[in-house]
Design an enzyme around this catalytic site. Structure first.
Site, PDB file in Angstrom:
ATOM      1  N   HIS A  28      54.095  17.068  76.124  1.00  0.00           N
ATOM      2  CA  HIS A  28      52.875  18.120  75.943  1.00  0.00           C
ATOM      3  C   HIS A  28      51.668  17.401  75.423  1.00  0.00           C
ATOM      4  CE1 HIS A  28      55.944  21.774  75.408  1.00  0.00           C
ATOM      5  NE2 HIS A  28      55.678  21.473  76.790  1.00  0.00           N
ATOM      6  N   HIS A  65      56.604  17.722  67.174  1.00  0.00           N
ATOM      7  CA  HIS A  65      57.092  16.486  67.847  1.00  0.00           C
ATOM      8  C   HIS A  65      56.888  15.558  66.286  1.00  0.00           C
ATOM      9  CE1 HIS A  65      57.199  18.020  71.574  1.00  0.00           C
ATOM     10  NE2 HIS A  65      56.001  18.251  71.707  1.00  0.00           N
TER      11      HIS A  65
END
Length: 292
Positions: A186, A244
């Site tokens: 992403h 993340h």
């Protein structure tokens, strides 16, 4: 004698109301057109500044490097902290599709209106094909890295139990979890899309300066791209704050920046490439000075 109903006054009032509504619609359309032209001119001037584009690279780097520090100062229960939020599902997961749709329309209009040549238009649109290949290739590379660095674990109430299964497929087939180094796809995609859109949209300033056709539809498409670029910046910030691990995000953004450099910063300036944005669209201004 009986008199019929008087309708003249009612008809006159209805006519005046329709005329007033017509004038109001014309005023609203004029205001909307003025805002469209003003907004597109200012956005084109902003994105067309070489200095600002260099600062934009620094801005994206700062977002990825220092943005995670904001997690200690924001509400962790906000909607953007949820993986299943609307923006994450509808926009981030399909970021390349949105970028191709909006940016493809903009490139198509700008190049074709400037040149009226299908071949040149197709050549400039091929940059999006290269971008799609970069995105697909990077995604496969990230999965390969995760496979090569991962191990198979079985979740237990006491913790994780390591298994000696050799690859992800057999691990997942056994109902276990495969954990390896996961580069943030992403962060990579949003960074790459931001740099790509900023580079492509910067052409509009030169397009307007050359007095080429710039009607309301083209200006609207341009502003939609500007809004999408702003959304990608916001969602990139949300991604680095809430999701993340730190190194996974930094590596993803670094790969996205490197992919931009290999294409827009290097290859597209070569004659055997799709060409850089704006290449071949505008006539060159030659100096009229006479040499003695």
């Amino acid at each position: 004698m009986e008199r019929g109903p008087v309708v003249g006054a009612g008809t006159g009032a209805g006519t005046r109301v329709r005329a007033l509504l017509g004038c109001l619609v014309k005023v609203l359309l004029w205001v909307a057109s003025a805002l469209l032209y003003f907004g597109s001119e200012q956005a084109a001037r902003l994105l067309g500044s070489p200095c600002l584009r260099r600062l934009y690279h620094a801005w994206l780097a700062a977002v990825v490097i220092f943005g995670p520090l904001l997690q200690f100062h924001v509400n962790s229960r906000t909607i953007f902290a949820n993986h299943g939020n609307f923006f994450n599902i509808k926009f981030v997961n399909s970021a390349w599709g949105w970028t191709c749709t909006f940016l493809g329309g903009f490139v198509l209009l700008v190049v074709f209106l400037a040149t009226r040549r299908v071949a040149v238009t197709a050549r400039h649109l091929s940059r999006l094909v290269v971008g799609a290949a970069v995105w697909r290739g990077a995604g496969r590379a990230f999965l390969l890295i995760e496979d090569l660095t991962g191990s198979c674990f079985e979740p237990l109430p006491q913790g994780l139990l390591l298994h000696e299964l050799p690859d992800r497929r057999s691990c997942l087939a056994a109902g276990h979890q495969w954990r390896g180094y996961t580069v943030s796809s992403h962060t990579f995609l949003l960074t790459f899309c931001c740099l790509l859109m900023a580079e492509e949209a910067a052409v509009f300033a030169k397009y307007l300066a050359h007095g080429l056709p710039a009607g309301a539809p083209l200006r609207l498409v341009f502003l939609l791209n500007v809004l999408l670029l702003g959304l990608w910046n916001f969602l990139l910030l949300c991604t680095v704050i809430y999701f993340h691990q730190y190194t996974h995000k930094v590596v993803g953004a670094a790969v996205g920046t490197f992919a931009w450099y290999l294409t827009y910063g290097s290859w597209y300036h070569q004659p055997w490439s799709p060409g850089s944005p704006g290449h071949g669209l505008f006539p060159r201004v030659r100096s009229s000075r006479k040499h003695n």
